[in-house]
Structure formats: structure tokens, C-alpha cells
Design a protein around this motif. Structure first.
Motif, PDB file in Angstrom:
ATOM      1  N   MET A 104     -42.982 -11.114 -85.411  1.00 34.30           N
ATOM      2  CA  MET A 104     -43.348 -10.314 -86.557  1.00 34.30           C
ATOM      3  C   MET A 104     -42.158 -10.258 -87.500  1.00 34.30           C
ATOM      4  O   MET A 104     -41.059  -9.934 -87.101  1.00 34.30           O
ATOM      5  CB  MET A 104     -43.746  -8.926 -86.087  1.00 34.30           C
ATOM      6  CG  MET A 104     -43.971  -7.963 -87.190  1.00 34.30           C
ATOM      7  SD  MET A 104     -44.434  -6.305 -86.626  1.00 34.30           S
ATOM      8  CE  MET A 104     -43.529  -6.099 -85.142  1.00 34.30           C
ATOM      9  N   GLU A 105     -42.399 -10.541 -88.751  1.00 33.07           N
ATOM     10  CA  GLU A 105     -41.332 -10.565 -89.727  1.00 33.07           C
ATOM     11  C   GLU A 105     -41.623  -9.595 -90.857  1.00 33.07           C
ATOM     12  O   GLU A 105     -42.706  -9.588 -91.415  1.00 33.07           O
ATOM     13  CB  GLU A 105     -41.234 -11.983 -90.308  1.00 33.07           C
ATOM     14  CG  GLU A 105     -39.836 -12.428 -90.546  1.00 33.07           C
ATOM     15  CD  GLU A 105     -39.816 -13.872 -90.979  1.00 33.07           C
ATOM     16  OE1 GLU A 105     -39.690 -14.093 -92.190  1.00 33.07           O
ATOM     17  OE2 GLU A 105     -39.947 -14.745 -90.109  1.00 33.07           O
ATOM     18  N   GLU A 106     -40.654  -8.743 -91.175  1.00 26.22           N
ATOM     19  CA  GLU A 106     -40.829  -7.824 -92.288  1.00 26.22           C
ATOM     20  C   GLU A 106     -40.696  -8.608 -93.583  1.00 26.22           C
ATOM     21  O   GLU A 106     -39.930  -9.552 -93.679  1.00 26.22           O
ATOM     22  CB  GLU A 106     -39.793  -6.708 -92.227  1.00 26.22           C
ATOM     23  CG  GLU A 106     -39.956  -5.834 -91.004  1.00 26.22           C
ATOM     24  CD  GLU A 106     -38.975  -4.677 -90.975  1.00 26.22           C
ATOM     25  OE1 GLU A 106     -38.694  -4.125 -92.043  1.00 26.22           O
ATOM     26  OE2 GLU A 106     -38.512  -4.346 -89.885  1.00 26.22           O
ATOM     27  N   ASN A 107     -41.456  -8.202 -94.579  1.00 27.50           N
ATOM     28  CA  ASN A 107     -41.478  -8.916 -95.829  1.00 27.50           C
ATOM     29  C   ASN A 107     -41.277  -7.936 -96.971  1.00 27.50           C
ATOM     30  O   ASN A 107     -41.880  -6.872 -96.992  1.00 27.50           O
ATOM     31  CB  ASN A 107     -42.820  -9.647 -95.959  1.00 27.50           C
ATOM     32  CG  ASN A 107     -42.825 -10.632 -97.099  1.00 27.50           C
ATOM     33  OD1 ASN A 107     -42.318 -10.350 -98.180  1.00 27.50           O
ATOM     34  ND2 ASN A 107     -43.420 -11.783 -96.850  1.00 27.50           N
ATOM     35  N   GLU A 125     -50.267  -7.963 -86.201  1.00 31.87           N
ATOM     36  CA  GLU A 125     -49.306  -8.981 -85.747  1.00 31.87           C
ATOM     37  C   GLU A 125     -48.173  -9.159 -86.746  1.00 31.87           C
ATOM     38  O   GLU A 125     -47.032  -9.436 -86.361  1.00 31.87           O
ATOM     39  CB  GLU A 125     -49.972 -10.356 -85.552  1.00 31.87           C
ATOM     40  CG  GLU A 125     -51.283 -10.375 -84.835  1.00 31.87           C
ATOM     41  CD  GLU A 125     -52.468 -10.006 -85.741  1.00 31.87           C
ATOM     42  OE1 GLU A 125     -52.605 -10.521 -86.873  1.00 31.87           O
ATOM     43  OE2 GLU A 125     -53.260  -9.177 -85.297  1.00 31.87           O
ATOM     44  N   THR A 126     -48.454  -9.014 -88.028  1.00 30.70           N
ATOM     45  CA  THR A 126     -47.449  -9.286 -89.052  1.00 30.70           C
ATOM     46  C   THR A 126     -46.992  -8.061 -89.821  1.00 30.70           C
ATOM     47  O   THR A 126     -45.974  -8.123 -90.509  1.00 30.70           O
ATOM     48  CB  THR A 126     -47.981 -10.321 -90.068  1.00 30.70           C
ATOM     49  OG1 THR A 126     -49.196  -9.820 -90.633  1.00 30.70           O
ATOM     50  CG2 THR A 126     -48.229 -11.660 -89.400  1.00 30.70           C
ATOM     51  N   ARG A 127     -47.737  -6.947 -89.729  1.00 31.09           N
ATOM     52  CA  ARG A 127     -47.395  -5.790 -90.569  1.00 31.09           C
ATOM     53  C   ARG A 127     -47.285  -4.469 -89.822  1.00 31.09           C
ATOM     54  O   ARG A 127     -47.380  -3.403 -90.422  1.00 31.09           O
ATOM     55  CB  ARG A 127     -48.423  -5.647 -91.697  1.00 31.09           C
ATOM     56  CG  ARG A 127     -48.404  -6.849 -92.632  1.00 31.09           C
ATOM     57  CD  ARG A 127     -49.256  -6.642 -93.831  1.00 31.09           C
ATOM     58  NE  ARG A 127     -50.659  -6.532 -93.426  1.00 31.09           N
ATOM     59  CZ  ARG A 127     -51.550  -5.794 -94.076  1.00 31.09           C
ATOM     60  NH1 ARG A 127     -51.218  -5.116 -95.130  1.00 31.09           N
ATOM     61  NH2 ARG A 127     -52.792  -5.754 -93.661  1.00 31.09           N
ATOM     62  N   TYR A 187     -44.148  -6.050 -99.214  1.00 32.45           N
ATOM     63  CA  TYR A 187     -44.905  -4.911 -98.711  1.00 32.45           C
ATOM     64  C   TYR A 187     -44.123  -3.618 -98.916  1.00 32.45           C
ATOM     65  O   TYR A 187     -42.908  -3.606 -98.822  1.00 32.45           O
ATOM     66  CB  TYR A 187     -45.193  -5.055 -97.209  1.00 32.45           C
ATOM     67  CG  TYR A 187     -46.108  -6.194 -96.867  1.00 32.45           C
ATOM     68  CD1 TYR A 187     -47.436  -6.181 -97.270  1.00 32.45           C
ATOM     69  CD2 TYR A 187     -45.648  -7.270 -96.128  1.00 32.45           C
ATOM     70  CE1 TYR A 187     -48.284  -7.226 -96.946  1.00 32.45           C
ATOM     71  CE2 TYR A 187     -46.490  -8.327 -95.798  1.00 32.45           C
ATOM     72  CZ  TYR A 187     -47.805  -8.295 -96.214  1.00 32.45           C
ATOM     73  OH  TYR A 187     -48.640  -9.324 -95.899  1.00 32.45           O
ATOM     74  N   LYS A 209     -44.945  -2.358 -86.795  1.00 37.26           N
ATOM     75  CA  LYS A 209     -43.852  -2.253 -85.837  1.00 37.26           C
ATOM     76  C   LYS A 209     -43.992  -0.895 -85.152  1.00 37.26           C
ATOM     77  O   LYS A 209     -44.084   0.138 -85.814  1.00 37.26           O
ATOM     78  CB  LYS A 209     -42.491  -2.364 -86.531  1.00 37.26           C
ATOM     79  CG  LYS A 209     -41.341  -2.388 -85.563  1.00 37.26           C
ATOM     80  CD  LYS A 209     -40.030  -2.700 -86.277  1.00 37.26           C
ATOM     81  CE  LYS A 209     -38.899  -2.782 -85.258  1.00 37.26           C
ATOM     82  NZ  LYS A 209     -37.632  -3.092 -85.942  1.00 37.26           N
ATOM     83  N   TYR A 220     -46.505  -2.351 -94.997  1.00 34.19           N
ATOM     84  CA  TYR A 220     -45.911  -2.698 -93.708  1.00 34.19           C
ATOM     85  C   TYR A 220     -45.696  -1.357 -93.016  1.00 34.19           C
ATOM     86  O   TYR A 220     -45.068  -0.456 -93.577  1.00 34.19           O
ATOM     87  CB  TYR A 220     -44.585  -3.438 -93.911  1.00 34.19           C
ATOM     88  CG  TYR A 220     -43.969  -3.905 -92.628  1.00 34.19           C
ATOM     89  CD1 TYR A 220     -44.269  -5.153 -92.109  1.00 34.19           C
ATOM     90  CD2 TYR A 220     -43.097  -3.088 -91.916  1.00 34.19           C
ATOM     91  CE1 TYR A 220     -43.719  -5.583 -90.916  1.00 34.19           C
ATOM     92  CE2 TYR A 220     -42.543  -3.505 -90.729  1.00 34.19           C
ATOM     93  CZ  TYR A 220     -42.858  -4.753 -90.230  1.00 34.19           C
ATOM     94  OH  TYR A 220     -42.322  -5.162 -89.049  1.00 34.19           O
ATOM     95  N   GLY A 239     -54.126  -7.440 -88.892  1.00 36.10           N
ATOM     96  CA  GLY A 239     -52.897  -7.305 -89.665  1.00 36.10           C
ATOM     97  C   GLY A 239     -51.724  -6.799 -88.847  1.00 36.10           C
ATOM     98  O   GLY A 239     -50.583  -6.847 -89.289  1.00 36.10           O
ATOM     99  N   LYS A 276     -52.206  -2.561 -81.550  1.00 39.29           N
ATOM    100  CA  LYS A 276     -51.828  -3.973 -81.633  1.00 39.29           C
ATOM    101  C   LYS A 276     -53.029  -4.871 -81.905  1.00 39.29           C
ATOM    102  O   LYS A 276     -52.875  -5.992 -82.354  1.00 39.29           O
ATOM    103  CB  LYS A 276     -51.117  -4.396 -80.347  1.00 39.29           C
ATOM    104  CG  LYS A 276     -49.801  -3.691 -80.139  1.00 39.29           C
ATOM    105  CD  LYS A 276     -49.196  -4.028 -78.794  1.00 39.29           C
ATOM    106  CE  LYS A 276     -47.960  -3.190 -78.542  1.00 39.29           C
ATOM    107  NZ  LYS A 276     -47.440  -3.370 -77.194  1.00 39.29           N
TER     108      LYS A 276
END
Length: 153
Positions: free
Chosen positions: A1-4, A53-55, A7, A57, A34, A51, A47
């Protein structure tokens, strides 16, 4: 998972509860959030949301251990505080649910201030409007209905 950076990063305390999980789903559907979600236990159904998986935590945090919220709130612009000390026990350092809830809100406010990034704290304490305690305070009622609303005073 990567923060972007495209968002808006927000925190939802009490993410596994009814209000928290519905809010997270709405934020994902909106498309540009996010989410940092706090939970008492990291094993949950969040989980599986579209969405996640990527947004999403997840952070393990308990309202009775307020320092645990700092990591989840760090770098967020908005905090939706819907967590509540629902399972209060006599072994707690607080006299009751109200005192525990107030202490929790104060600790979340302090975490928001320490973060230096939070622009707005949105707080709801809807569960505190009702009390499942029996009239003699000798335990919990079997169910909650309109008779469980707490008095105004």
C-alpha cells in the motif's frame, strides 16, 4: 500500500464500529481520501472494502491508551472521532463512561494539536446519548431502545 499526495489524508477513530466503518466506506466511494483508521483489534472486515488495499492504513489504538492515536493522526488534515469507551470496566482509571469519554476526547484533541496538520476535528458521541445500564446500575439491559436515552441533566 502506497500513500499518494493526490488524496486528502483523514483519520477515523473507531473505524471498525458501525458509524466508523460506514464513514470509511463513504470516504472511499467519494474517491479522493486516504484513510487512517484506528481499531482496538487489527483483525476486522475493513480490509475487504473496495479501495482498502491502496487507501487504508490501520492503526491499533484504544481510547484508554491515548498516546496510541498520535501515529494515526500524524499528517492527517481531518479527524473523525467516533471511537468511544464502550466496554468500560471498574478496573479503569476513570470513574465511569462519561469521564472516560471526556478524557478520550481531550487526548484526541491533543494529538490533533501535536500533529500540526489537522485542520478540523469532527466529533460524534452518539453512543453516549444512550445507556444500557439497568435502573439500579446492577448490570446491562438485554437490549437498547428509546427507554435507554439518558436524561438531559
Amino acid at each position: 500500500m502506497e500513500e499518494n499526495n493526490r488524496y486528502c489524508k483523514v483519520c477515523v477513530t473507531g473505524g471498525s464500529g458501525f458509524i466508523g466503518s460506514c464513514l470509511i466506506k463513504m470516504l472511499f466511494n467519494k474517491g479522493n481520501y486516504y484513510v487512517h483508521a484506528t481499531l482496538r483489534n487489527l483483525v476486522n472486515r475493513l480490509k475487504g472494502l473496495e479501495g482498502a488495499e491502496t487507501r487504508l492504513k490501520l492503526f491499533e489504538a484504544d481510547i484508554y491508551n491515548p498516546q496510541q492515536f498520535d501515529g494515526a493522526i500524524k499528517d492527517c488534515k481531518f479527524v473523525f472521532h467516533v471511537a468511544t469507551p464502550l466496554l468500560h470496566t471498574q478496573q479503569s482509571q476513570y470513574k465511569g463512561l462519561t469521564e472516560a469519554s471526556l478524557a478520550g476526547v481531550k487526548s484526541i484533541i491533543k494529538s490533533c494539536i501535536r500533529s500540526g496538520t489537522v485542520r478540523r476535528l469532527i466529533y460524534t458521541a452518539s453512543v453516549m446519548a444512550a445507556s444500557p445500564l439497568k435502573d439500579d446500575e446492577g448490570g446491562l439491559k438485554d437490549f437498547m431502545d428509546e427507554n435507554c436515552w439518558t436524561s438531559v441533566l
